[in-house]
Design an enzyme around this catalytic site. Structure first.
Site, PDB file in Angstrom:
ATOM      1  N   GLN A 117       1.098  -1.454  -0.158  1.00  0.00           N
ATOM      2  CA  GLN A 117       0.367   0.114   0.384  1.00  0.00           C
ATOM      3  C   GLN A 117       1.121   1.081   0.082  1.00  0.00           C
ATOM      4  O   GLN A 117       2.054   1.238   0.297  1.00  0.00           O
ATOM      5  CB  GLN A 117      -0.967   0.282   1.500  1.00  0.00           C
ATOM      6  CG  GLN A 117      -0.348   0.360   2.811  1.00  0.00           C
ATOM      7  CD  GLN A 117      -0.810  -0.438   3.786  1.00  0.00           C
ATOM      8  OE1 GLN A 117      -1.195   0.532   4.607  1.00  0.00           O
ATOM      9  NE2 GLN A 117      -1.541  -1.500   3.707  1.00  0.00           N
ATOM     10  N   HIS A 119       0.931   5.873   0.845  1.00  0.00           N
ATOM     11  CA  HIS A 119      -0.495   6.961   1.336  1.00  0.00           C
ATOM     12  C   HIS A 119       0.189   7.979   0.496  1.00  0.00           C
ATOM     13  O   HIS A 119       1.203   8.709   0.570  1.00  0.00           O
ATOM     14  CB  HIS A 119       0.208   7.465   2.770  1.00  0.00           C
ATOM     15  CG  HIS A 119      -0.008   5.929   3.894  1.00  0.00           C
ATOM     16  ND1 HIS A 119      -1.638   4.939   3.927  1.00  0.00           N
ATOM     17  CD2 HIS A 119       0.584   4.975   5.063  1.00  0.00           C
ATOM     18  CE1 HIS A 119      -1.268   4.263   4.443  1.00  0.00           C
ATOM     19  NE2 HIS A 119       0.005   3.824   4.771  1.00  0.00           N
ATOM     20  N   GLU A 139       4.229   8.074   8.734  1.00  0.00           N
ATOM     21  CA  GLU A 139       4.457   7.452   9.943  1.00  0.00           C
ATOM     22  C   GLU A 139       6.033   6.462   9.935  1.00  0.00           C
ATOM     23  O   GLU A 139       7.176   7.132   9.227  1.00  0.00           O
ATOM     24  CB  GLU A 139       3.627   6.479   9.099  1.00  0.00           C
ATOM     25  CG  GLU A 139       3.330   5.626   8.323  1.00  0.00           C
ATOM     26  CD  GLU A 139       2.687   4.122   7.863  1.00  0.00           C
ATOM     27  OE1 GLU A 139       3.073   3.018   8.056  1.00  0.00           O
ATOM     28  OE2 GLU A 139       1.763   5.098   7.957  1.00  0.00           O
ATOM     29  N   HIS A 197       4.506   0.251   1.211  1.00  0.00           N
ATOM     30  CA  HIS A 197       5.058  -0.281   2.126  1.00  0.00           C
ATOM     31  C   HIS A 197       4.155  -1.908   2.472  1.00  0.00           C
ATOM     32  O   HIS A 197       2.720  -1.619   1.758  1.00  0.00           O
ATOM     33  CB  HIS A 197       5.447   0.879   2.611  1.00  0.00           C
ATOM     34  CG  HIS A 197       4.333   1.183   3.621  1.00  0.00           C
ATOM     35  ND1 HIS A 197       3.973   2.425   3.084  1.00  0.00           N
ATOM     36  CD2 HIS A 197       3.470   0.787   4.584  1.00  0.00           C
ATOM     37  CE1 HIS A 197       2.997   2.654   3.583  1.00  0.00           C
ATOM     38  NE2 HIS A 197       2.552   2.135   4.755  1.00  0.00           N
ATOM     39  N   ARG A 217      -4.390   1.016  -1.593  1.00  0.00           N
ATOM     40  CA  ARG A 217      -3.901  -0.731  -1.793  1.00  0.00           C
ATOM     41  C   ARG A 217      -3.768  -1.122  -2.722  1.00  0.00           C
ATOM     42  O   ARG A 217      -4.155  -0.356  -3.738  1.00  0.00           O
ATOM     43  CB  ARG A 217      -5.101  -1.596  -1.583  1.00  0.00           C
ATOM     44  CG  ARG A 217      -5.010  -1.343   0.350  1.00  0.00           C
ATOM     45  CD  ARG A 217      -6.350  -3.124   0.376  1.00  0.00           C
ATOM     46  NE  ARG A 217      -6.542  -2.942   2.009  1.00  0.00           N
ATOM     47  CZ  ARG A 217      -8.039  -2.808   2.251  1.00  0.00           C
ATOM     48  NH1 ARG A 217      -8.856  -2.631   0.746  1.00  0.00           N
ATOM     49  NH2 ARG A 217      -8.256  -2.574   3.569  1.00  0.00           N
TER      50      ARG A 217
END
Length: 369
Positions: A117, A119, A139, A197, A217
């Site tokens: 996936q 972001h 993150e 990742h 995804r």
């Protein structure tokens, strides 16, 4: 700088409604049960029965979580942030995000591998996902436990372009293009927005991230969700819009010592993450420009502040308001905590530079300026 008083007179539409001392906030964790979740977290956190059969994520601190204790019990963290503003989240946070609680702290148990996936960053999220109210999603992972040989998917192994990557996805040949990064307990990995990742099986970790839940995804190994009988949704075109097509520039981020028992694990524009390890009483003061999230990952700690005391056990997290002032942590034996906050990157950089830390070494941990 304007002094922030812990007692604020709240005014809504011109009417004074209440006067409450801000205090350390405990929120009700959100339990997430994805198909890749396991059983570790239920035991580790001492959750009462009945428990979820597959507990993949525990969202310890999130804006939609309700506060469970004290005068603000029942209100969500988002509501309290809107009402108290800088007194809760700090002037630095307000300057960047407005009256928004910007971080999400969680535990993850990957009993099976997660989907591959990516972001989006803030710019894409604000333009294309404005209806969600989310920012982008950068993150960082701090590995708590890892099986022998455990690894994660971390970006591309070599540069490619959109057409090459799209063709590989269509052909089911994506995995050879991906970089696999071995991990072990104690490692910290920085995952900026745009990085392809996946957390693979056998890993328990703590994640600090922007509050966004925007996940695109790319590949899910053909799995079927038992709840729906269908494969989980993929988001190929959006993913191709936001992917960084260069190899990920980092791997495991080396910690930088701040003082005895206190290490900076990673710092970026959105958050900083520290690890505290101590056996005696630790006295600290909250920076009034930001809030803190303290999460106990080992031991039992007594949190004391002006006006209260609260025991914190392994797996519990607390939000310390920017206006709290001084506090003390008294452990029973040895303890380890993770501390997250919105940093002043220039100040961190200057602190290490004044100590004579090489600039190249600083940029390995303070990853943005």
């Amino acid at each position: 700088m304007k002094t922030l008083l812990p007692t604020l007179l709240l005014t809504i539409q011109g009417a004074a409604v209440s006067s409450i001392d801000l205090y350390p906030l405990i929120t009700q964790p959100r339990l997430v049960q994805p198909l890749w979740g396991g059983t570790f977290l239920g035991d580790w956190l001492g959750l009462s029965q009945p428990r979820p059969e597959r507990l993949g994520e525990v969202w310890l601190v999130y804006e939609a979580n309700p506060i469970t204790e004290g005068a603000l019990a029942g209100q969500t963290l988002a509501q309290v942030t809107r009402d108290y503003g800088a007194a809760l989240v700090g002037e630095r946070t307000i300057a960047w995000y407005g009256a928004d609680f910007p971080l999400l702290a969680k535990f993850i148990d990957a009993a099976d591998r997660l989907s591959i996936q990516v972001h989006p960053d803030d710019a894409y999220a604000h333009t294309h996902e404005a209806a969600t109210g989310f920012h982008g999603k950068t993150e960082a992972w701090h590995i708590l436990c890892a099986a022998s040989g455990a690894d994660v998917v971390y970006g591309l192994a070599h540069s490619c372009d959109r057409a090459e990557l799209a063709a590989a996805i269509t052909a089911g040949a994506l995995e050879p293009l991906l970089r696999r990064l071995p991990v072990a307990a104690g490692d910290t990995i920085f995952v900026p927005a745009g990085t392809l990742h996946a957390i693979n099986a056998g890993i328990i970790l703590f994640e600090i991230q922007q509050k966004s839940d925007l996940t695109y995804r790319v590949y899910d190994y053909g799995r079927v969700d038992a709840a729906t009988g269908k494969p989980r949704e993929l988001h190929i075109e959006k993913a191709l819009d936001v992917i960084d097509y260069s190899p990920a520039p980092r791997g495991v981020v080396p910690p930088l010592p701040l003082e005895a028992g206190r290490d900076l694990l990673v710092a970026c524009r959105s958050f900083a993450l520290e690890r505290l390890a101590f056996a005696g009483v630790l006295e600290r003061t909250v920076d009034p420009a930001t809030f803190e999230i303290l999460t106990v990952i080992e031991g039992v700690v007594m949190l004391r502040w002006n006006g209260g005391i609260r025991e914190l056990r392994r797996g519990e997290a607390v939000v310390l308001p920017a206006c709290l002032g001084s506090y003390a942590l008294a452990p029973t034996g040895e303890a380890r905590l993770l501390r997250a906050y919105v940093p002043d990157l220039d100040a961190l950089w200057r602190e290490f530079a004044q100590r004579g830390v090489d600039a190249t070494r600083i940029t390995e941990t303070v990853v943005e300026r």
